[in-house]
Enzyme design. Structure first.
Site, PDB file in Angstrom:
ATOM      1  N   LYS A  53       0.829  -1.215   0.000  1.00 37.89           N
ATOM      2  CA  LYS A  53       0.000   0.000   0.000  1.00 37.89           C
ATOM      3  C   LYS A  53       0.862   1.262   0.000  1.00 37.89           C
ATOM      4  CE  LYS A  53      -2.614   0.771   3.807  1.00 37.89           C
ATOM      5  NZ  LYS A  53      -2.421   2.132   4.331  1.00 37.89           N
ATOM      6  N   SER A  54       1.954   1.242   0.758  1.00 39.47           N
ATOM      7  CA  SER A  54       2.831   2.428   0.796  1.00 39.47           C
ATOM      8  C   SER A  54       3.470   2.665  -0.569  1.00 39.47           C
ATOM      9  CB  SER A  54       3.951   2.223   1.823  1.00 39.47           C
ATOM     10  OG  SER A  54       3.441   2.253   3.119  1.00 39.47           O
ATOM     11  N   GLY A  90      -3.856   8.404   5.477  1.00 39.05           N
ATOM     12  CA  GLY A  90      -2.877   9.386   5.950  1.00 39.05           C
ATOM     13  C   GLY A  90      -1.743   9.548   4.959  1.00 39.05           C
ATOM     14  N   ARG A  99      -6.580  13.281  12.576  1.00 36.97           N
ATOM     15  CA  ARG A  99      -5.157  12.908  12.648  1.00 36.97           C
ATOM     16  C   ARG A  99      -4.252  14.103  12.346  1.00 36.97           C
ATOM     17  NH1 ARG A  99      -4.250   7.611   9.340  1.00 36.97           N
ATOM     18  NH2 ARG A  99      -2.229   7.822  10.353  1.00 36.97           N
ATOM     19  N   GLN A 130       5.793   9.235   6.436  1.00 28.83           N
ATOM     20  CA  GLN A 130       4.915  10.128   5.678  1.00 28.83           C
ATOM     21  C   GLN A 130       5.464  11.553   5.695  1.00 28.83           C
ATOM     22  OE1 GLN A 130       1.018   9.554   7.371  1.00 28.83           O
ATOM     23  NE2 GLN A 130       0.861   7.466   6.587  1.00 28.83           N
ATOM     24  N   ASP A 183       2.923  -0.719  12.008  1.00 28.10           N
ATOM     25  CA  ASP A 183       1.599  -1.156  11.557  1.00 28.10           C
ATOM     26  C   ASP A 183       1.270  -2.571  12.029  1.00 28.10           C
ATOM     27  OD1 ASP A 183       1.204   1.271  10.346  1.00 28.10           O
ATOM     28  OD2 ASP A 183       1.849   0.601   8.367  1.00 28.10           O
ATOM     29  N   ARG A 188      -6.665  -2.403  10.443  1.00 30.81           N
ATOM     30  CA  ARG A 188      -5.720  -3.315  11.107  1.00 30.81           C
ATOM     31  C   ARG A 188      -6.305  -3.897  12.403  1.00 30.81           C
ATOM     32  NH1 ARG A 188      -1.856  -3.013   7.372  1.00 30.81           N
ATOM     33  NH2 ARG A 188      -1.222  -0.952   6.692  1.00 30.81           N
TER      34      ARG A 188
HETATM   35  C1  S3P Z   1       3.208   4.926   5.956  1.00 30.57           C
HETATM   36  C2  S3P Z   1       3.923   5.305   7.062  1.00 30.57           C
HETATM   37  C3  S3P Z   1       3.494   4.991   8.434  1.00 30.57           C
HETATM   38  C4  S3P Z   1       2.505   3.846   8.468  1.00 30.57           C
HETATM   39  C5  S3P Z   1       1.423   4.005   7.455  1.00 30.57           C
HETATM   40  C6  S3P Z   1       2.003   4.099   6.047  1.00 30.57           C
HETATM   41  C7  S3P Z   1       3.700   5.352   4.635  1.00 30.57           C
HETATM   42  O1  S3P Z   1       2.863   6.136   8.969  1.00 30.57           O
HETATM   43  O2  S3P Z   1       1.936   3.730   9.747  1.00 30.57           O
HETATM   44  O3  S3P Z   1       0.525   2.910   7.489  1.00 30.57           O
HETATM   45  O4  S3P Z   1       3.151   4.903   3.611  1.00 30.57           O
HETATM   46  O5  S3P Z   1       4.639   6.143   4.592  1.00 30.57           O
HETATM   47  P1  S3P Z   1       3.712   7.310   9.659  1.00 30.57           P
HETATM   48  O6  S3P Z   1       4.609   7.864   8.659  1.00 30.57           O
HETATM   49  O7  S3P Z   1       2.685   8.305  10.124  1.00 30.57           O
HETATM   50  O8  S3P Z   1       4.401   6.646  10.793  1.00 30.57           O
END
Ligand code: S3P
Length: 426
Positions: free
Chosen positions: A22-23, A92, A120, A167, A313, A386
C-alpha cells in the site's frame, strides 16, 4: 456495519499471495501523476486507500486507466488546480504525501478525508514544509485536515523531522525534488524508505547518509515502470494466523521484505514460530521473497522504543499474538499508535479485554498477560482495518470465536482478506 466471525480453525496450509504494498502503490501513483509520460504500475494495491490516491491524481489532471492486462497506467506531468476537495478518505499517506507534492505546484489545493483522517495530525508535515517556504495551513491551528495548500516556488533546506514518520519524510522529499537547491531530511529514528528507493526510478537522484536523505531540485522527472511487491503488512496477518493455529504451515508468495519493514518477522521468530524467507529477488528497487511460516507454542514478546517504528503497523497484531503466548509480554515505545486510523493503543486494549485477555494500557503501549488461548467475544473494529484483521486472526485460535463489528474496514488495505484466510483453512 458488517460483522464477520472467525472460529477455531484447523491448520492453515498451502500457498497464497497478498495485495501489492500500500505504501509503495500510493507513492507510485503520486509520482506518476507528477512525472511527465506514462507510468505503469503492476501489482498495485487495490484497497480503498490506493483508490483514494488514484481519485486524487485524477482530480489533479492525471489521466488514469486501469486494465487487468496492463495494470494501472498514469499519464502525468501536467497537474492543474482542482475545483473539488481532494479527498484522501482514510489514507494518511495520500493526504500527507500529496500535501508535500502540492506545496510546490502553482495553484490552490484543499485536502481532506473521512472522520478518522480529520482527527489525525498534519502539523507534523505543515511545520517542516514551511522551512522550504511552503504556504500551507489547516484547521485548529494547523493541526487537523482539511489542509489548504497555496502552491508556490520553494527553496531547498535542511530539515530534522520531529515525529518518527515516513509520511513526513516523504512529504518533504516530494516538495524537495521540486524546490530550488538541496533539501535534506534527517530523522532521529529510521522509518520505511520506499520514497528514497523510488525517486531515482522517476529521475530524481537521492543521496543517503545515515538517517539523512538528500535531493536536489528541481529534478527533471520522467515516467517509470513500477512493479509493486506484496504488502508485508497484509502478509503479517496471514503469518500471525499461521503462527497461532497449531499444525499450520503456509507460504505467502512475493512479499516485500524491505529491511525497514521486516521487524515483524523478527518479532514472530523471537516468539518461537519458524519464519523463513525463500526465493529472494529484487524489482523496482525493492527486495521481495516468499515467506514460509510454521506454527509453534508462542513465547511472550518484548518490543522496546528502538524497535516500534520498524513494525508500527504490525503492533496491534503483535499484541494479539501476545495473548496466545504463556506469560507477560511488554510492548512499549509505541506512542505513535495513538494517532493512527484509530487510537490503536486504546482500541487494541478494549479488543483484548473483550476476548477475555488481561491487559494494562500505558501511554505508549501495553503489558499483556497471555494465557495460551483466549476465550473470544465481540470486538469493535472502530473503523480501523488493522484492528479488524488482527481480531479476525485472534478468532482462528480462540476457544469460542471472535465476532468483529465493522469488519468491512479491512477493505482499506486488503479487500480479499477473509477469503484468503478461508482458502488456507480448508
Ligand atoms: C506509511 C507510514 C506509516 C505507516 C502508514 C504508512 C507510509 O505512517 O503507519 O501505514 O506509507 O509512509 P507514519 O509515517 O505516520 O508513521
Amino acid at each position: 456495519m458488517s460483522r464477520a466471525r472467525t472460529t477455531r480453525s484447523g491448520p492453515l496450509r498451502g500457498e497464497t499471495r497478498v495485495p501489492g504494498d500500500k505504501s509503495i502503490t500510493q507513492r507510485a501513483i503520486l509520482l506518476g501523476a507528477l512525472a511527465p509520460g506514462v507510468t505503469r504500475l503492476r501489482g498495485a494495491n487495490a484497497g480503498a486507500d490506493a483508490k483514494a490516491a488514484l481519485a486524487m491524481a485524477r482530480l489533479l489532471g492525471a489521466r488514469v486507466t486501469e486494465s487487468r492486462h496492463d495494470g494501472i497506467l498514469i499519464r502525468g506531468g501536467a497537474l492543474r488546480e482542482s475545483d473539488r476537495i481532494l479527498d484522501a478518505r482514510n489514507s494518511g499517506t495520500a493526504l500527507r504525501l500529496a500535501t508535500g507534492l502540492l506545496a510546490a505546484q502553482p495553484f490552490l489545493s484543499i485536502l481532506s478525508g473521512d472522520a478518522s483522517l480529520r482527527r489525525r495530525p498534519v502539523d507534523r508535515v505543515i511545520v517542516p514544509l514551511r522551512a522550504l517556504g511552503a504556504d500551507v495551513t489547516a484547521r485548529k491551528e494547523d493541526r487537523f485536515p482539511p489542509v489548504v495548500v497555496r502552491g508556490r516556488a520553494l527553496q531547498g533546506c535542511a530539515v530534522v523531522t520531529s515525529a518518527p514518520s515516513a509520511q513526513v519524510k516523504s512529504a518533504l522529499l516530494l516538495a524537495g525534488i521540486q524546490a530550488q537547491g538541496i533539501t535534506s531530511v534527517r530523522e532521529a529514528t529510521p522509518t520505511r524508505d520506499h520514497t528514497e528507493r523510488m525517486l531515482p526510478l522517476f529521475g530524481a537522484a537521492v543521496d543517503r547518509e545515515g538517517t539523512a536523505a538528500r535531493v536536489r531540485g528541481p529534478a527533471t522527472l520522467h515516467a517509470a515502470e513500477i512493479e509493486v511487491p506484496g504488502d508485508l503488512s497484509a502478509a503479517a496477518f496471514l503469518i500471525g494466523a499461521a503462527a497461532i493455529v497449531r499444525g499450520s504451515d503456509i507460504v505467502v508468495r512475493n512479499v516485500g521484505v524491505n529491511p525497514t519493514r521486516t521487524a515483524f518477522l523478527d518479532a514472530v521468530r523471537r516468539a518461537g514460530a519458524t519464519v523463513e524467507q525463500e526465493a529472494e529477488r529484487e524489482a523496482s528497487g525493492e527486495p521481495s521473497a516468499d515467506i514460509r511460516v510454521r506454527a509453534a507454542a508462542l513465547r511472550p514478546v518484548r518490543v522496546g522504543a528502538g524497535e516500534a517504528a520498524a513494525l508500527i503497523d504490525e503492533l496491534p497484531l503483535i499484541a494479539v499474538l501476545a495473548a496466545f503466548a504463556e506469560g507477560k509480554s511488554a510492548i512499549r515505545g509505541a506512542g505513535e499508535l495513538r494517532v493512527k486510523e484509530s487510537d490503536r493503543i486504546a482500541t487494541v486494549a478494549s479488543g483484548l479485554r473483550a476476548i477475555g485477555v488481561r491487559v494494562e494500557e500505558h501511554a505508549d503501549g501495553w503489558t499483556i498477560h497471555g494465557k495460551g488461548r483466549p476465550r473470544g467475544g465481540t470486538v469493535d473494529a472502530a473503523g480501523d482495518h488493522r484492528i479488524a484483521m488482527a481480531f479476525l486472526v485472534a478468532g482462528l485460535g480462540s476457544r469460542e470465536g471472535v465476532t468483529v463489528v465493522g469488519a468491512e474496514a479491512a477493505g482499506v488495505s486488503d479487500p480479499g482478506f477473509l477469503a484468503r484466510i478461508r482458502s488456507l483453512a480448508r
